[in-house]
Scaffold this active site. Structure first.
Site, PDB file in Angstrom:
ATOM      1  N   GLU A 165       0.486  -1.189   0.072  1.00  0.00           N
ATOM      2  CA  GLU A 165      -0.008  -0.111   0.123  1.00  0.00           C
ATOM      3  C   GLU A 165       0.864   1.321   0.018  1.00  0.00           C
ATOM      4  O   GLU A 165       0.839   2.227   0.954  1.00  0.00           O
ATOM      5  CB  GLU A 165      -0.822  -0.025   1.107  1.00  0.00           C
ATOM      6  N   GLU A 363      -5.209  -8.464   1.457  1.00  0.00           N
ATOM      7  CA  GLU A 363      -5.714  -8.349   2.809  1.00  0.00           C
ATOM      8  C   GLU A 363      -7.227  -8.058   2.817  1.00  0.00           C
ATOM      9  O   GLU A 363      -7.470  -7.217   1.462  1.00  0.00           O
ATOM     10  CB  GLU A 363      -4.862  -7.093   3.396  1.00  0.00           C
TER      11      GLU A 363
HETATM   12  C1  BGP Z   1      -4.021  -2.077   6.029  1.00  0.00           C
HETATM   13  C2  BGP Z   1      -2.442  -2.378   6.253  1.00  0.00           C
HETATM   14  C3  BGP Z   1      -2.204  -3.258   7.401  1.00  0.00           C
HETATM   15  C4  BGP Z   1      -3.195  -3.157   8.731  1.00  0.00           C
HETATM   16  C5  BGP Z   1      -4.680  -3.235   8.100  1.00  0.00           C
HETATM   17  C6  BGP Z   1      -5.838  -2.799   9.384  1.00  0.00           C
HETATM   18  O1  BGP Z   1      -3.847  -1.000   5.281  1.00  0.00           O
HETATM   19  O2  BGP Z   1      -1.724  -2.815   5.329  1.00  0.00           O
HETATM   20  O3  BGP Z   1      -0.795  -3.084   8.090  1.00  0.00           O
HETATM   21  O4  BGP Z   1      -2.651  -2.489   9.897  1.00  0.00           O
HETATM   22  O5  BGP Z   1      -4.651  -2.015   7.200  1.00  0.00           O
HETATM   23  O6  BGP Z   1      -5.814  -1.555   9.441  1.00  0.00           O
HETATM   24  P1  BGP Z   1      -5.714  -0.990  10.821  1.00  0.00           P
HETATM   25  O7  BGP Z   1      -4.528  -1.640  11.710  1.00  0.00           O
HETATM   26  O8  BGP Z   1      -5.441   0.542  11.041  1.00  0.00           O
HETATM   27  O9  BGP Z   1      -7.022  -1.461  11.659  1.00  0.00           O
END
Ligand code: BGP
Length: 458
Positions: A165, A363
């Site tokens: 990302e 993800e």
């Molecule tokens: C994505 C990232 C992850 C993870 C996920 C969940 O954007 O690649 O690293 O953190 O989001 O988001 P958050 O942890 O902010 O709830």
């Protein structure tokens, strides 16, 4: 029964900073997260920083068994640049080499396909001091780091990613102040975006020289931009949102260049980065083999009805304003809309506009607060997570049926892990982590995921 294609990748993803812990152990260098936490611990939820995250560094042998028990046939993590090369450039930390070789080998020994990412928001602090992604020297240091990683681990990694990302570190470091150094500087944001893309291409260039059997890709957080209405101004907002948020990395990574309209906007507002023809050629000639797509929430936008002042800081909101759709479904713990239908739209976009390149969901997931209230007979009954996954898989399957070349689905995440902004507030894992005791317990979703993987569908 929804059946997925043969050899479909089932698994999950995490990142080094969010799962390893041992932030100051065995010669690891400081990352921007360690630095920021040292300076401003109150910025982190419950003042929990990256130093003690899920402790995979110590526990990896046990944790790899849990991968197997939750049905993983594949898994993604990242290498911590600052652990491997403490100053970001130069000397290699042998203890880090040993750790990653042992950790990665134990994953491979279980027959699990290993995906490794090189950069997940975690710039070594010494390189941030010289400007991080806004500095071209850092691009060179990253290419050297990538080269070293291919040399050291190329024999055991099945698929590589250059970045996770990249639009996120660009925006959060230089527009939104959610990542260190929390600046508001659109010109730096554009330079950081260009340099990150260049760095990705340079890593691919190095990768090709190693003649490995593996493939290389990039992970992008994609969603088509949905306009509030069909009015021309809303449609224009959506088109520009798509340019900024998706096409800025998607087009150069797959087509080898930037969309004309994006360049025109950047140029019109005097935000053009420093670049030269040789760099454009590097981007053009070093494209990805496959794509990783992270998807959590749709991108809904509307026109900005206000005029930009002549001395305004040129922020993305001037071109498209976030649209909070009435009656939307929401994950209230994270504040993110739930809209599984977007997965189908993503699949079709890749099929029709990006050469139907091989891709996988890298993800997708649901962070929920205070999951202990769902614990019965020692196990968290996270039926909501199972439902969330199923709904997204239904649309993914529909996309595959329509001919999109998707080869896998990875959940965020394996064991509850640390979040950049929320520490351990929201839990995403298939496996529960007791922060006090470090005990790991498979949730109901972990057992369900194993069945999903075994049956290659549900
Ligand atoms: C994505 C990232 C992850 C993870 C996920 C969940 O954007 O690649 O690293 O953190 O989001 O988001 P958050 O942890 O902010 O709830």
């Amino acid at each position: 029964m929804i059946q997925f294609p043969k050899n479909f990748y089932w698994g999950s993803a995490t990142s080094a900073t969010q799962s390893e812990g041992a932030a100051h152990k065995d010669g690891k260098g400081e990352s921007i997260w360690d630095l920021w936490y040292r300076k401003e611990p109150y910025k982190f939820y419950n003042k929990i920083g990256p130093e003690d995250t899920t402790k995979i560094y110590e526990n990896y042998k046990e944790d790899v068994k849990l991968l197997k028990q939750t049905g993983h046939n594949s898994f993604r993590t990242s290498i911590s640049w600052a652990r491997l090369i403490p100053e970001g450039n130069g000397e290699i930390n042998q203890k880090a080499v040993d750790f990653y070789r042992n950790y990665f080998s134990s994953i491979k020994k279980e027959g699990i396909t290993l995906f490794v990412n090189l950069f997940h928001f975690d710039m070594p602090s010494s390189l941030q001091e010289i400007g991080g992604w806004t500095n071209k020297d850092v691009v060179e240091y990253y290419a050297n780091y990538a080269d070293k990683a291919f040399e050291l681990f190329g024999d055991i990694v099945d698929r590589w990613f250059t970045f996770n990302e990249p639009i996120v570190h660009v925006e959060e470091q230089y527009l939104n102040q959610n990542h260190y150094p929390m600046e508001v500087d659109p010109k730096k944001a554009v330079q950081s975006a260009f340099n990150s893309q260049l760095a990705s291409a340079k890593a691919i260039e190095k990768f090709r020289k190693h003649n490995l059997d593996s493939k290389i890709g990039i992970v992008l957080n994609l969603t088509p931009a949905y306009p509030r209405s069909q009015n021309p101004s809303d449609l224009k907002a959506a088109r520009i949102a798509d340019l900024f948020q998706c096409k800025s990395f998607l087009d150069p990574s797959i087509h080898g260049g930037y969309p004309k309209e994006l360049v025109e906007i950047i140029s019109k507002y005097n935000l053009m980065p420093e670049y030269n023809d040789e760099e454009l050629d590097i981007i053009k000639n070093n494209r990805i083999d496959f794509l990783g797509v992270n998807y959590y929430q749709p991108l809904r936008v509307k026109e900005n009805p206000y005029e930009m002042k002549s001395d305004a800081i040129v922020m993305p909101e001037y071109f498209f304003t976030p649209y909070i759709m009435p009656g939307r479904r929401i994950n209230k713990y994270r504040g993110w809309e739930i809209y599984p239908d977007a997965v189908y739209d993503i699949a079709i976009n890749i099929r029709d506009n990006y050469n139907n390149i091989e891709w996988l969901m890298t993800e997708n997931g649901m962070g929920v607060e205070d999951e202990l209230r769902f614990k019965e007979n020692g196990q968290i009954q996270d039926d909501y997570r199972i439902e969330f996954i199923k709904e997204h898989l239904e649309f993914l399957h529909k996309g595959i049926e329509a001919g999109s070349n998707c080869v896998g689905y990875h959940l965020w995440t394996f064991i509850d892990c640390w979040s950049w902004l929320n520490a351990y507030k929201n839990r995403y894992g298939l496996v529960e982590l007791d922060l006090e005791t470090q005990e790991r317990t498979i949730k109901k979703s972990g057992n369900w995921f194993k069945e999903l993987s075994k049956n290659n569908g549900f």
